[in-house]
Design an enzyme around this catalytic site. Structure first.
Site, PDB file in Angstrom:
ATOM      1  CB  CYS A  43      -1.403   4.763  -3.621  1.00  0.00           C
ATOM      2  SG  CYS A  43       0.277   4.977  -3.044  1.00  0.00           S
TER       3      CYS A  43
ATOM      4  CG  HIS B 213      -0.399  -0.505  -3.935  1.00  0.00           C
ATOM      5  ND1 HIS B 213      -0.980   0.310  -4.868  1.00  0.00           N
ATOM      6  CD2 HIS B 213       0.510   0.252  -3.278  1.00  0.00           C
ATOM      7  CE1 HIS B 213      -0.433   1.517  -4.782  1.00  0.00           C
ATOM      8  NE2 HIS B 213       0.464   1.512  -3.827  1.00  0.00           N
TER       9      HIS B 213
END
Lengths: 240, 472
Positions: A92, A191
């Protein structure tokens, strides 16, 4: 002994990403491979050459700005380690940071570390949801699962993606690709966290780290029944 | 006469009646949703009607408990109170509470409105309804896919507070830097409550602490003592932002299976007042909830002795450490929705005596948060340190497998792990396990079905006034 560097755990502790470090560690220890982790925080000393696996997660905007500032001072050492085959997982915000720049919605370009040749621009809506990828790891096709939640859209130019999107948005919601790869660097928006939910990827990273050290890299099989059931349950749910 | 209002009210009352008739759903948001669709400015009609004011509770954890405690205290003191007790805390839930209590022309006959308001909904609700008191419990990371990051949430509440009239009073948690900052940033009159940071709070669950940095100058905050999460005795070495001495302060907090006890000091009054407080629910966080309700009640002129007495008989709402009895076993049911709340629930499990069977139901519907990666920020590792305390962990709900996976990587032996997606079978397995007690935890949308099944099988334990607190 494998040594893991968990970069800025104090700062980048969103979205359960510390589970990635945990999975890497556990899957080494379960096989009797000696492994240790060092947490490096802002301003702390770090010799990237000493590490076998580096993990960089994501944080909120303020924390990410602090991290970018700190890493800029270390970018040469990091680049050298990467060129020497350091195994890196960047998730991310950590992913975005490795690229050339992030262009905000006002058109301002925030420079990244430029380790990889890709760029990110602010999107008009956040890309959020479950994801299934098809990735090729060590010549074998495998399905990776995770959860994405990002405002930036990343375009990876000539890099290989981590995988192609079977369900979800991926890097930008347009080109069907997710993540980026360069040497032993793996970048992803996923994630979940990514490694516990995808043991094949975790084992691949462990293998790469062992090979780089010149250790025997054939891993003993583990009992992955639970991991496989969880992974398959998500694949079935999303792809039907 | 406002036609939209009347049509909206009629439709809402009809929806209320139908949902009661069908027995489906608890009807705590639907009527409001219907009415707001027809009459979007519905809430405006209620502004100013509660005769003595509107008291709102917002923050991440403890809203339902705190708000219900205050509503109980006010009702027992003889006031008429409109409140959203079931935790339906979005604008639709607030509207439903008002609709239920009012006539078809939206006339209310009440002294207070006591409203729990979701952090993200707080700016919208306060556009229409102006509170006279706002209690803020704490700020923790919660459902990132829904709320965004924590800074954003705190910022939204702050903006909304700044838009409120000057005379609103804030009742703030002195121990949470993210809450305490609101006093300085809004300049509103503030009453603080808190727990005295004594040395016996040793907290190991440090992975997911928020607020490592001073909100004013960005330096790293320094703590003498952590109470839980980022709550504690904090101080910024750079600019001096620090924990204020609370007006109402709890000391000697003891939490066990019977409930939670503390001594409360009123530091603000000239003659120092002391009460002993007993709340029949476990967990240090419930002392915070009790303190907030107590502090607010005092500021509304309720006699402290009455408030304390009322709290001794507090009956938790669904899944807020609800107690059941199954044969000789004590069964507790807890709502889990974010790392800090889950860590608190684990602390309570570890304080139990005897081996327990554990059932954890994790769903990932919108209301639960679709992203369940927060489970990896919960310190399940502490469970693995005490394997002798647990008989079995039964994981249920839509994400049963991932919950089991989390426990495996926390170091819980896989032989103790089971997955059973069906709630009924999972609950049976836990109740019939070999342990002497049962702990159940569920995310929001799993909570209702679990509570319903559990309610059929086990006896609900309720508390009455036989446990009087001593008043000193």
């Amino acid at each position: 002994m494998l040594t893991v560097c968990h970069l800025y755990p104090d700062l980048l502790n969103l979205y359960g990403d510390r589970g990635n470090v945990l999975a890497f560690m556990r899957r080494c220890s379960w096989r009797g491979l000696p492994v240790q982790v060092r947490e490096v925080n802002l301003g702390g000393a770090v010799e990237f050459a000493e590490y076998d696996f580096l993990f960089i997660g994501g944080g909120s905007d303020r924390e990410q700005a602090l991290m970018a500032e700190d890493l800029k001072n270390r970018v040469d050492a990091l680049r050298m380690a990467v060129d020497n085959g350091l195994v890196v997982l960047a998730i991310c915000g950590g992913y975005q940071l490795l690229g050339r720049y992030y262009r905000t919605s006002q058109g301002r370009e925030i420079p990244g570390l430029g380790l990889l040749d890709f760029y990110t621009e602010a999107g008009d809506k956040r890309l959020i949801g479950n994801v299934v990828l098809e990735a090729e790891l060590a010549g074998k096709k495998t399905k990776l699962v995770g959860f994405e939640n990002h405002g930036g859209k990343t375009f990876i130019n000539g890099h290989k993606p981590l995988g192609s999107v079977l369900y979800g948005h991926g890097n930008n919601g347009q080109d069907g690709r997710e993540g980026a790869r360069y040497k032993n660097v793996f970048c992803s928006y996923l994630h979940g966290p990514l490694l516990p939910r995808n043991p094949i990827l975790t084992d691949y990273l462990i293998t790469l780290a062992l090979e780089r050290k010149g250790y025997p890299s054939k891993l003993n099989a583990l009992d992955d029944e639970l991991e496989n059931i969880a992974n398959q349950a998500m694949v079935d749910r999303l792809l039907g | 006469m406002n036609l939209r209002l009347i049509i909206g009210m009629v439709a809402a009352k009809l929806a209320m009646y139908l949902s009661k008739l069908s027995g489906r759903g608890r009807g705590s948001s639907l009527p409001g949703m219907v009415a707001l669709r027809i009459c979007p400015d519905l809430l405006k009609h209620y502004q100013g009607q509660p005769r003595k004011g509107v008291i709102m509770t917002t923050g991440t954890n403890g809203k339902t408990t705190t708000s219900n405690m205050l509503a109980d205290i006010l009702e027992q003191d003889g006031y008429r109170v409109v409140t959203n007790r079931e935790g339906a805390n979005l604008i639709t839930g607030v509207a439903t509470a008002f609709i239920k209590a009012s006539t078809l022309t939206a006339r209310l006959n009440c002294d207070y409105a006591v409203l729990e308001v979701d952090e993200a909904a707080f700016p919208v609700v306060t556009r229409w309804i102006k509170p006279s008191r706002v209690m803020v419990t704490n700020f923790f990371r919660d459902q990132l896919d829904r709320y965004g990051e924590l800074d954003t949430t705190v910022g939204k509440v702050l903006d909304a507070l700044n838009k409120l009239p000057g005379e609103v009073k804030l009742i703030l948690n002195a121990d949470d830097p993210l809450v305490a900052r609101l006093a300085r940033e809004t300049g509103k009159v503030t009453i603080y409550y808190g727990v005295r940071p004594d040395a016996d709070f040793s907290n190991t669950a440090a992975f997911s602490r928020e607020a490592k940095f001073c909100p004013f100058c960005g330096s790293a905050l320094v703590y003498n003592i952590y109470i839980y999460g980022q709550l504690g005795d904090f101080k910024c070495p750079q600019c001096g932002f620090a924990r204020m001495r609370p007006d109402i302060e709890a000391v000697d907090v003891i939490s066990d299976e019977a409930g939670t006890k503390a001594t409360i000091y009123d530091n603000s009054s000239s003659g120092r007042s002391v009460w002993s407080l007993y709340i029949p629910v476990q967990g240090i966080y419930n002392i915070y909830n009790g303190l907030a309700a107590f502090t607010t009640a005092l500021s509304l002129g309720i006699l402290p002795e009455k408030a304390v007495l009322c709290l001794t008989t507090y009956t938790p709402a669904t899944g807020r450490m609800e107690s059941f009895r199954y044969g000789n076993k004590q069964v507790t049911l807890t709502l889990v929705k974010n790392p800090t709340g889950f860590n608190q629930a684990l602390t309570v499990l570890l304080a139990q005596k005897g081996r327990q069977d554990i059932m954890i139901a994790i769903n990932d519907n919108d209301a639960d948060g679709r992203d369940i990666s927060w489970l990896w920020d919960v310190d399940f590792e502490v469970l693995a340190q005490y394997p002798e305390q647990f008989n079995r962990f039964i994981c249920s709900g839509q994400r049963a497998e991932e919950m089991a996976l989390r426990l495996k990587y926390a170091g819980v032996p896989t032989i103790l792990l089971a997955t059973e997606k069906d709630y009924r079978r999972a609950i049976n397995a836990a109740l019939q396990g070999e342990g002497v007690a049962v702990g159940m935890m569920a995310t929001y949308t799993a909570l209702w079905p679990v509570e319903k099944i559990l309610g059929q099988k086990a006896e609900r334990v309720s508390y009455h006034a036989n446990r009087m607190s001593s008043v000193s």
